[in-house]
Design a protein around this motif. Structure first.
Motif, PDB file in Angstrom:
ATOM      1  N   GLU A   1       0.860  -1.186   0.000  1.00 16.10           N
ATOM      2  CA  GLU A   1       0.000   0.000   0.000  1.00 16.10           C
ATOM      3  C   GLU A   1       0.893   1.231   0.000  1.00 16.10           C
ATOM      4  OE1 GLU A   1      -3.383   2.168   2.848  1.00 16.10           O
ATOM      5  OE2 GLU A   1      -2.551   0.219   3.396  1.00 16.10           O
ATOM      6  N   ARG A   2       0.605   2.181  -0.870  1.00 15.39           N
ATOM      7  CA  ARG A   2       1.408   3.409  -0.919  1.00 15.39           C
ATOM      8  C   ARG A   2       0.516   4.612  -0.677  1.00 15.39           C
ATOM      9  NH1 ARG A   2       2.525   7.786  -3.399  1.00 15.39           N
ATOM     10  NH2 ARG A   2       0.933   7.398  -4.988  1.00 15.39           N
ATOM     11  N   ILE A   3       0.843   5.384   0.349  1.00 12.64           N
ATOM     12  CA  ILE A   3       0.171   6.649   0.627  1.00 12.64           C
ATOM     13  C   ILE A   3       1.249   7.636   1.054  1.00 12.64           C
ATOM     14  CG2 ILE A   3      -1.637   7.859   1.890  1.00 12.64           C
ATOM     15  CD1 ILE A   3      -2.896   5.205   2.562  1.00 12.64           C
ATOM     16  N   CYS A   4       1.422   8.690   0.299  1.00  6.34           N
ATOM     17  CA  CYS A   4       2.490   9.642   0.594  1.00  6.34           C
ATOM     18  C   CYS A   4       2.238  10.350   1.925  1.00  6.34           C
ATOM     19  CB  CYS A   4       2.596  10.668  -0.529  1.00  6.34           C
ATOM     20  SG  CYS A   4       4.063  11.717  -0.400  1.00  6.34           S
ATOM     21  N   ALA A   5       3.266  10.391   2.759  1.00  5.65           N
ATOM     22  CA  ALA A   5       3.134  10.983   4.089  1.00  5.65           C
ATOM     23  C   ALA A   5       3.476  12.460   4.128  1.00  5.65           C
ATOM     24  CB  ALA A   5       4.018  10.235   5.087  1.00  5.65           C
ATOM     25  N   MET A   6       3.945  13.004   3.012  1.00  7.00           N
ATOM     26  CA  MET A   6       4.285  14.430   3.006  1.00  7.00           C
ATOM     27  C   MET A   6       3.674  15.097   1.777  1.00  7.00           C
ATOM     28  SD  MET A   6       7.987  16.389   3.125  1.00  7.00           S
ATOM     29  CE  MET A   6       8.358  15.947   4.816  1.00  7.00           C
ATOM     30  N   LEU A   7       2.850  16.115   2.039  1.00  6.79           N
ATOM     31  CA  LEU A   7       2.224  16.891   0.983  1.00  6.79           C
ATOM     32  C   LEU A   7       2.602  18.352   1.146  1.00  6.79           C
ATOM     33  CD1 LEU A   7      -1.384  15.357   1.197  1.00  6.79           C
ATOM     34  CD2 LEU A   7       0.528  14.580  -0.225  1.00  6.79           C
ATOM     35  N   ASP A   8       2.640  19.083   0.035  1.00  5.53           N
ATOM     36  CA  ASP A   8       2.929  20.508   0.134  1.00  5.53           C
ATOM     37  C   ASP A   8       1.643  21.290   0.389  1.00  5.53           C
ATOM     38  OD1 ASP A   8       1.593  20.754  -2.311  1.00  5.53           O
ATOM     39  OD2 ASP A   8       3.439  20.905  -3.486  1.00  5.53           O
ATOM     40  N   ALA A   9       1.744  22.611   0.397  1.00  2.69           N
ATOM     41  CA  ALA A   9       0.600  23.453   0.729  1.00  2.69           C
ATOM     42  C   ALA A   9      -0.548  23.296  -0.257  1.00  2.69           C
ATOM     43  CB  ALA A   9       1.035  24.921   0.801  1.00  2.69           C
ATOM     44  N   ARG A  10      -0.251  22.850  -1.469  1.00  3.00           N
ATOM     45  CA  ARG A  10      -1.290  22.637  -2.485  1.00  3.00           C
ATOM     46  C   ARG A  10      -1.878  21.235  -2.422  1.00  3.00           C
ATOM     47  NH1 ARG A  10       2.170  24.200  -7.683  1.00  3.00           N
ATOM     48  NH2 ARG A  10       3.453  22.650  -6.622  1.00  3.00           N
ATOM     49  N   GLY A  11      -1.323  20.391  -1.553  1.00  2.00           N
ATOM     50  CA  GLY A  11      -1.787  19.023  -1.456  1.00  2.00           C
ATOM     51  C   GLY A  11      -1.084  18.073  -2.395  1.00  2.00           C
ATOM     52  N   ASP A  12      -0.005  18.529  -3.043  1.00  2.51           N
ATOM     53  CA  ASP A  12       0.749  17.672  -3.955  1.00  2.51           C
ATOM     54  C   ASP A  12       1.773  16.846  -3.175  1.00  2.51           C
ATOM     55  OD1 ASP A  12      -0.589  18.732  -6.152  1.00  2.51           O
ATOM     56  OD2 ASP A  12       0.897  20.327  -6.430  1.00  2.51           O
ATOM     57  N   GLU A  13       2.024  15.640  -3.668  1.00  2.00           N
ATOM     58  CA  GLU A  13       2.989  14.768  -3.023  1.00  2.00           C
ATOM     59  C   GLU A  13       4.397  15.357  -3.108  1.00  2.00           C
ATOM     60  OE1 GLU A  13       2.704  10.883  -4.686  1.00  2.00           O
ATOM     61  OE2 GLU A  13       0.730  10.487  -3.799  1.00  2.00           O
ATOM     62  N   VAL A  14       5.155  15.172  -2.047  1.00  2.00           N
ATOM     63  CA  VAL A  14       6.516  15.698  -1.972  1.00  2.00           C
ATOM     64  C   VAL A  14       7.510  14.546  -2.004  1.00  2.00           C
ATOM     65  CG1 VAL A  14       8.181  16.947  -0.538  1.00  2.00           C
ATOM     66  CG2 VAL A  14       5.798  17.721  -0.652  1.00  2.00           C
ATOM     67  N   ASN A  15       8.491  14.642  -2.894  1.00  2.00           N
ATOM     68  CA  ASN A  15       9.615  13.712  -2.917  1.00  2.00           C
ATOM     69  C   ASN A  15      10.597  14.179  -1.847  1.00  2.00           C
ATOM     70  OD1 ASN A  15      12.090  12.432  -3.394  1.00  2.00           O
ATOM     71  ND2 ASN A  15      11.840  12.435  -5.609  1.00  2.00           N
ATOM     72  N   PHE A  16      10.663  13.433  -0.745  1.00  2.00           N
ATOM     73  CA  PHE A  16      11.502  13.855   0.372  1.00  2.00           C
ATOM     74  C   PHE A  16      12.667  12.893   0.587  1.00  2.00           C
ATOM     75  CE2 PHE A  16      12.145  15.646   4.733  1.00  2.00           C
ATOM     76  CZ  PHE A  16      12.124  16.977   4.377  1.00  2.00           C
ATOM     77  N   SER A  17      13.083  12.256  -0.503  1.00  2.00           N
ATOM     78  CA  SER A  17      14.320  11.477  -0.450  1.00  2.00           C
ATOM     79  C   SER A  17      15.482  12.453  -0.284  1.00  2.00           C
ATOM     80  CB  SER A  17      14.487  10.684  -1.749  1.00  2.00           C
ATOM     81  OG  SER A  17      14.640  11.582  -2.841  1.00  2.00           O
ATOM     82  N   PRO A  18      16.684  11.970   0.055  1.00  2.71           N
ATOM     83  CA  PRO A  18      17.814  12.898   0.155  1.00  2.71           C
ATOM     84  C   PRO A  18      18.004  13.752  -1.099  1.00  2.71           C
ATOM     85  CG  PRO A  18      18.397  10.824   1.175  1.00  2.71           C
ATOM     86  CD  PRO A  18      17.039  10.621   0.554  1.00  2.71           C
ATOM     87  N   ASP A  19      17.868  13.158  -2.277  1.00  2.00           N
ATOM     88  CA  ASP A  19      17.998  13.941  -3.505  1.00  2.00           C
ATOM     89  C   ASP A  19      16.811  14.881  -3.682  1.00  2.00           C
ATOM     90  OD1 ASP A  19      20.382  12.752  -4.110  1.00  2.00           O
ATOM     91  OD2 ASP A  19      19.520  11.276  -5.482  1.00  2.00           O
ATOM     92  N   GLY A  20      15.625  14.405  -3.283  1.00  2.00           N
ATOM     93  CA  GLY A  20      14.438  15.241  -3.381  1.00  2.00           C
ATOM     94  C   GLY A  20      14.527  16.464  -2.498  1.00  2.00           C
ATOM     95  N   ILE A  21      15.135  16.329  -1.333  1.00  2.00           N
ATOM     96  CA  ILE A  21      15.308  17.460  -0.427  1.00  2.00           C
ATOM     97  C   ILE A  21      16.133  18.548  -1.108  1.00  2.00           C
ATOM     98  CG2 ILE A  21      16.418  18.212   1.721  1.00  2.00           C
ATOM     99  CD1 ILE A  21      15.654  15.465   2.903  1.00  2.00           C
ATOM    100  N   ALA A  22      17.195  18.144  -1.796  1.00  2.00           N
ATOM    101  CA  ALA A  22      18.028  19.125  -2.498  1.00  2.00           C
ATOM    102  C   ALA A  22      17.228  19.843  -3.577  1.00  2.00           C
ATOM    103  CB  ALA A  22      19.238  18.428  -3.110  1.00  2.00           C
ATOM    104  N   ARG A  23      16.388  19.111  -4.287  1.00  2.00           N
ATOM    105  CA  ARG A  23      15.583  19.732  -5.343  1.00  2.00           C
ATOM    106  C   ARG A  23      14.551  20.695  -4.759  1.00  2.00           C
ATOM    107  NH1 ARG A  23      16.289  14.499  -7.737  1.00  2.00           N
ATOM    108  NH2 ARG A  23      14.340  13.714  -6.859  1.00  2.00           N
ATOM    109  N   ILE A  24      14.001  20.360  -3.587  1.00  2.00           N
ATOM    110  CA  ILE A  24      13.061  21.255  -2.920  1.00  2.00           C
ATOM    111  C   ILE A  24      13.734  22.589  -2.622  1.00  2.00           C
ATOM    112  CG2 ILE A  24      11.810  21.661  -0.751  1.00  2.00           C
ATOM    113  CD1 ILE A  24      11.297  18.608  -0.693  1.00  2.00           C
ATOM    114  N   MET A  25      14.951  22.520  -2.125  1.00  2.00           N
ATOM    115  CA  MET A  25      15.664  23.744  -1.782  1.00  2.00           C
ATOM    116  C   MET A  25      15.981  24.565  -3.029  1.00  2.00           C
ATOM    117  SD  MET A  25      15.855  23.887   1.451  1.00  2.00           S
ATOM    118  CE  MET A  25      14.197  23.207   1.332  1.00  2.00           C
TER     119      MET A  25
END
Length: 296
Positions: free
Chosen positions: A96-120
């Motif tokens: 079962e997959r349910i993303c545990a982190m969403l942004d202010a718009r309700g979109d799924e967030v990639n919060f892997s180590p590489d994803g964190i860099a892209r967020i910044m």
């Protein structure tokens, strides 16, 4: 005479109460059994597991997971992360997959180590702020990483705190626990942030102390210590005496952010009991039943 305070490390050892040596330390896999809870009880062993992405585990580790009798694989990652590194399908384990982190718009967030860099990077670009840069005499400076900015922590804190409220992923986790769908394994990519907050919440729901819940959260930095050190070397170009905060935050977990989640819960609800009732429907009777099921 007052009794000396016993720290979690003294109670459980530096690797926590439930180290399973079948998993490599850097795999960041452990169960929540063995933690002390209210009333002198202890979380039962072998039922609630936290891991990194199954796709990062070796064949031997995956086989051991299957031997543990895992019934549910709850993937807390974004769809993009799951596509990039799918969980292997294991016989008898429901995925079962349910993303545990969403942004202010309700979109799924990639919060892997590489994803964190892209967020910044996206944050700085949207703000029209120049990315921090710099060179040290003996190699690239830590300032070359966007995580070095105070604004980075604000962005991270906002995303982190958001995980604790109106979370379909964590509601599913508690629903599985109430239904007795165990042993269960929940994970994100590195098994550190989304997984770490989930583990804190489960322990608090079962009556563990805040100190022990934070200890469990921070164990990731012990389990992933070599990966954090290697990341620092690669990012800085030399071996640092102390790993810079932004590197540790990206590849490990940050105590301030973990505490921030708990502080936000208490600020909004006043108590953890009120939080679990409002967010997960775990009123006093259902919370007691959960504790009876998973502690002894």
């Amino acid at each position: 005479m007052t009794q000396a305070h016993v720290t979690p490390t003294q109670k459980y050892g530096p690797l926590g109460p439930s180290r399973d040596e079948a998993f490599a330390l850097e795999s960041n896999v452990r169960e929540l059994g063995g933690y002390q809870t209210a009333g002198g009880r202890t979380v039962r062993h072998g039922l609630i597991w936290r891991t990194g992405a199954f796709g990062l585990l070796s064949a031997g580790e995956l086989e051991h997971l299957r031997e543990l009798g895992i019934r549910v694989d709850l993937d807390l990652r974004s769809a993009a992360e799951a596509r990039e590194l799918p969980d292997p399908q294991l016989p008898g384990i429901r995925y079962e997959r349910i993303c545990a982190m969403l942004d202010a718009r309700g979109d799924e967030v990639n919060f892997s180590p590489d994803g964190i860099a892209r967020i910044m990077e996206a944050h700085f670009e949207a703000k029209g702020i120049a990315m921090p840069t710099g060179e040290a005499a003996d190699g690239p400076s830590a300032l070359a990483d966007p995580m070095s900015s105070p604004e980075a922590r604000e962005v991270m804190d906002e995303l982190y705190v958001g995980m604790a409220f109106n979370s379909a992923a964590y509601r599913s986790l508690f629903a599985h626990l109430e239904a007795g769908d165990v042993p269960i394994a929940f994970h994100c990519t590195a098994g550190k942030d989304r997984t770490g907050v989930a583990a804190m919440l489960v322990l608090l729901a079962l009556g563990a102390s805040e100190e022990d819940a934070l200890f469990e959260y921070l164990l990731t930095n012990t389990y992933r210590a070599e990966q954090i050190r290697q990341a620092a070397v690669e990012m800085l170009g030399y071996v640092p005496e102390v790993v810079p905060e932004q590197v540790a935050m990206r590849y490990g977990v940050d105590e301030q952010m973990g505490r921030g989640v708990l502080a936000a819960i208490l600020q909004r609800y006043g108590s953890y009991e009120a939080y679990f009732s409002a967010e997960y429907g775990l009123d006093a009777a259902r919370l007691a039943a959960l504790r009876n099921r998973y502690t002894e």
